[in-house]
Design a protein around this motif. Structure first.
Motif, short mmCIF file in Angstrom:
data_model
loop_
_atom_site.label_atom_id
_atom_site.label_comp_id
_atom_site.label_asym_id
_atom_site.label_seq_id
_atom_site.Cartn_x
_atom_site.Cartn_y
_atom_site.Cartn_z
N GLU A 120 32.36 36.80 32.95
CA GLU A 120 32.41 37.62 31.75
C GLU A 120 31.55 38.88 31.88
O GLU A 120 31.92 39.96 31.39
N GLU A 121 30.42 38.78 32.56
CA GLU A 121 29.52 39.93 32.66
C GLU A 121 30.07 41.05 33.56
O GLU A 121 29.53 42.16 33.58
N ALA A 141 37.94 45.11 34.45
CA ALA A 141 37.29 44.53 35.62
C ALA A 141 38.22 44.71 36.81
O ALA A 141 39.44 44.86 36.66
N THR A 142 37.65 44.70 38.01
CA THR A 142 38.45 44.83 39.23
C THR A 142 38.15 43.67 40.17
O THR A 142 37.04 43.13 40.18
N VAL A 143 39.16 43.30 40.95
CA VAL A 143 39.01 42.28 41.99
C VAL A 143 39.46 42.92 43.30
O VAL A 143 40.56 43.47 43.39
N HIS A 144 38.60 42.85 44.31
CA HIS A 144 38.93 43.44 45.61
C HIS A 144 39.96 42.58 46.32
O HIS A 144 39.81 41.37 46.44
N LEU A 145 41.01 43.24 46.82
CA LEU A 145 42.09 42.55 47.51
C LEU A 145 42.10 42.94 48.99
O LEU A 145 41.26 43.70 49.45
#
Length: 261
Positions: A120-121, A141-145
């Motif tokens: 969440e943070e 938010a981002t997630v590295h792929l």
């Protein structure tokens, strides 16, 4: 007697520069299996491939395409994404929640599965653009792929509504709407840059609203493709003229200092 003919429909692209906003002055026409020019229901699924031709014009004219933006109909087309990546065109494309994306460790996960793993943070509240009622604030938010073979990066950009605004189909309760964007960017792209790019997709709807209101883009009652093509071409020429004149008479105002993206 044959039934009424379906009115032709066209695939158009919009572009934006720091100076002005307008519609790309090029029409893309599909010839379906019956020989009739226009879009049938089955040919609408071909539209992601016509988006490729829309980018040929900027590339031939040596324009710099900062980001290619599109909705889920285009974002879930892997052929289109591969075509853009091969040409090192950066993009921010909306994708469905069940879109399978590659991870750096060579595994794959659905977009909604990755959202469940984001702490969440990590989410940041940012405005992606100004709407009719003020800034469009969301949690991001981002997630590295997994990166591409061309050396650019991929990210999953997650957008979450700040209020309960969507009914859950299973429970019937209100939940916060979640949207996903697959991003192809240069190394080191920031969350702020991706959020700003994702917010620019609204310009497509905005440009069509302006074209309808100012030059009558939708004010035609035609069934033949040639008639539709003439009307649309004249409207787009008028729109291009108005945009060019406006960009010369009204200088672009720089953003006020201190405003967050």
């Amino acid at each position: 007697m044959p039934g009424p003919r379906t009115p032709p429909a066209g695939l158009m692209a919009a572009f934006r520069t720091p100076e002005h906003l307008g519609q790309l002055p090029k029409l893309h026409v599909y010839i379906d299996e019956t020989g009739d020019r226009g879009f049938s229901e089955r040919s609408r699924s071909q539209s992601p491939f016509f988006a490729m031709t829309a980018l040929v014009v900027p590339q031939e004219d040596e324009w710099t395409v900062t980001y290619f933006l599109a909705d889920e109909a285009y974002g879930q087309c892997r052929a289109l994404r591969a075509w853009l990546e091969e040409r090192r065109v950066r993009y921010v494309l909306a994708v469905p929640k069940d879109e399978v994306v590659p991870l750096p460790d060579e595994r794959t996960r659905q977009a909604r599965e990755l959202y469940a793993l984001v702490p969440e943070e990590v989410f940041e509240r940012r405005s992606c653009a100004d709407g009719a009622k003020g800034p469009r604030d969301y949690d991001w938010a981002t997630v590295h792929l997994a990166p591409t073979v061309q050396g650019l990066e991929r990210h999953l950009l997650i957008r979450r509504s700040t209020v309960l605004n969507k009914e859950d189909k299973k429970t019937g309760q209100l939940v916060r709407e979640i949207s996903y964007f697959l991003c192809h960017t240069a190394p080191g792209a920031t969350l702020a840059a991706l959020v700003t790019a994702a917010g620019q997709r609204w310009m497509v709807e905005e440009s069509f609203q302006v074209a309808k209101g100012q030059v009558g883009l939708d004010e035609h009652e035609v069934r033949k493709w040639c008639s539709w093509y003439r009307h649309t071409t004249v409207c787009m020429l008028a729109m291009a003229f108005m945009v060019a004149v406006r960009s010369r008479l009204i200088p672009c105002q720089p953003p006020a200092p201190g405003l967050r993206p």
